[in-house]
Design a protein around this motif. Structure first.
Motif, PDB file in Angstrom:
ATOM      1  N   ILE A   1      48.017  74.846 -22.666  1.00 12.00           N
ATOM      2  CA  ILE A   1      49.046  75.600 -23.392  1.00 12.00           C
ATOM      3  C   ILE A   1      49.016  75.187 -24.861  1.00 12.00           C
ATOM      4  O   ILE A   1      48.881  74.004 -25.192  1.00 12.00           O
ATOM      5  CB  ILE A   1      50.425  75.343 -22.766  1.00 12.00           C
TER       6      ILE A   1
ATOM      7  N   SER B   1      60.407  76.329 -17.660  1.00  6.87           N
ATOM      8  CA  SER B   1      60.011  77.561 -16.981  1.00  6.87           C
ATOM      9  C   SER B   1      59.537  77.245 -15.559  1.00  6.87           C
ATOM     10  O   SER B   1      59.783  78.010 -14.638  1.00  6.87           O
ATOM     11  CB  SER B   1      58.995  78.362 -17.793  1.00  6.87           C
TER      12      SER B   1
ATOM     13  N   LEU C   1      52.554  67.868 -16.128  1.00  6.19           N
ATOM     14  CA  LEU C   1      52.446  68.414 -17.496  1.00  6.19           C
ATOM     15  C   LEU C   1      52.268  67.266 -18.474  1.00  6.19           C
ATOM     16  O   LEU C   1      53.093  66.351 -18.518  1.00  6.19           O
ATOM     17  CB  LEU C   1      53.716  69.166 -17.895  1.00  6.19           C
TER      18      LEU C   1
ATOM     19  N   GLU D   1      57.820  74.502 -21.313  1.00 13.18           N
ATOM     20  CA  GLU D   1      56.985  74.735 -20.135  1.00 13.18           C
ATOM     21  C   GLU D   1      57.619  74.105 -18.886  1.00 13.18           C
ATOM     22  O   GLU D   1      57.605  74.692 -17.809  1.00 13.18           O
ATOM     23  CB  GLU D   1      55.594  74.135 -20.411  1.00 13.18           C
TER      24      GLU D   1
END
Ligand code: GLN
Length: 294
Positions: free
Chosen positions: A279, A111, A252, A108
């Motif tokens: 996620i 990206s 995150l 993640e």
């Protein structure tokens, strides 16, 4: 059978049986990993040399490795390594053993940073891994994104030594800046990041005693104990990360599946972030929460 007569095939069979009787998880894998380690070879090579006789010294030393495992020491602390993101990381009791589910956090982060690199090639995309431990997240990101500016921090100087040795192992020592810091204590807001990523301690303090001995008795408590409900560091990250994110930057965080809903609430309550999402990891468990600064 006299010790000199042992061949690899028989030793593995007997050891696997023994470990199974003692309730050790994945007994065959454990027997193979420790024998490969003792013989300084690979698991594949063990199969190629199945009929090779073993010398007494190797057998004795292998036996003491097995004894350590029976005392529930994790295999990774005995062999000193764990694979993560297709790299081999040195690990020791100073650091948490990287877990496969943490790879979703790397994915993640990549990206998000790839988006930044394409949009704005003049300024470097930057990322900070808070509580880097063995350096697994920071080093994986540095390896994948040669253009990115990668930082890792940890409160433990011993952990940072391991992280730096892991970076050197892959020639990435000049790509990751490792800093001793209790969360953001060594940073000031002259350094802002596109992504702040963390696998913080998130085991609820009240559950600590119920952990498997491999975790509770061997892995560092500072890397695991997340206080009440396991949310102490998650909450601090939510409150403090905003000051160190660029506009549009993301926070995150890895956590346990039962913590994602509460974390989403905590993020919403601050009013610091615009978008937020959960996620799932590769076993379809809610694992990571991402929040975006406006
Ligand atoms: N995934 C670890 C475990 O469940 C916890 C890691 C952490 O607290 N960051 O054992």
């Amino acid at each position: 059978m006299s010790p000199q007569k042992w061949i690899i095939r028989d030793l593995l069979a007997v050891t696997t049986d023994y470990l199974r009787k003692k309730d050790i998880d994945s007994p065959r894998l454990c027997a193979e990993l420790l024998l490969a380690h003792q013989l300084k070879t690979t698991r594949i090579k063990l199969y190629l040399d199945f009929d090779q006789p073993l010398n007494e010294r190797d057998i004795n030393e292998y036996r003491s490795l097995i004894q350590r495992r029976l005392r529930r020491e994790p295999v990774q602390y005995i062999t000193g390594v764990q694979e993560f993101w297709s790299m081999e990381f040195s690990v020791g009791p100073q650091v948490l053993i990287p877990r496969p589910e943490t790879e979703i956090l790397v994915e993640e982060t990549l990206s998000i940073l790839k988006g930044k690199i394409n949009v704005c090639e003049t300024t470097k995309a930057s990322v900070l891994d808070v509580g880097t431990g063995s350096g697994a997240i920071a080093i994986s990101v540095a390896k994948e994104l040669p253009e990115a500016d990668v930082w890792g921090c940890d409160v433990s100087a011993d952990a940072l030594e391991i992280a730096m040795s892991n970076a050197r192992r892959y020639g990435l020592e000049n790509r990751v800046r490792f800093i001793e810091s209790d969360l953001f204590s060594s940073f000031d807001d002259s350094q802002l990041f596109d992504a702040i990523v963390s696998n913080p301690p998130y085991i609820p303090a009240e559950d600590y005693g119920a952990l498997p001995p491999e975790v509770g008795q061997y892995e560092p408590r500072t890397a695991l104990d997340g206080g009440e409900q396991g949310l102490f560091f998650i909450n601090k990250l939510i409150l403090e990360a905003k000051a160190f994110l660029k506009p549009g930057g993301r926070l995150l965080m890895e956590m346990a599946p039962f913590q994602t809903a509460k974390t989403m609430d905590l993020i919403a309550q601050t009013g610091f972030y615009t978008e937020q999402k959960i996620i799932k990891d590769y076993s379809h468990k809610e694992r990571v929460v991402v929040a975006r600064k406006p």
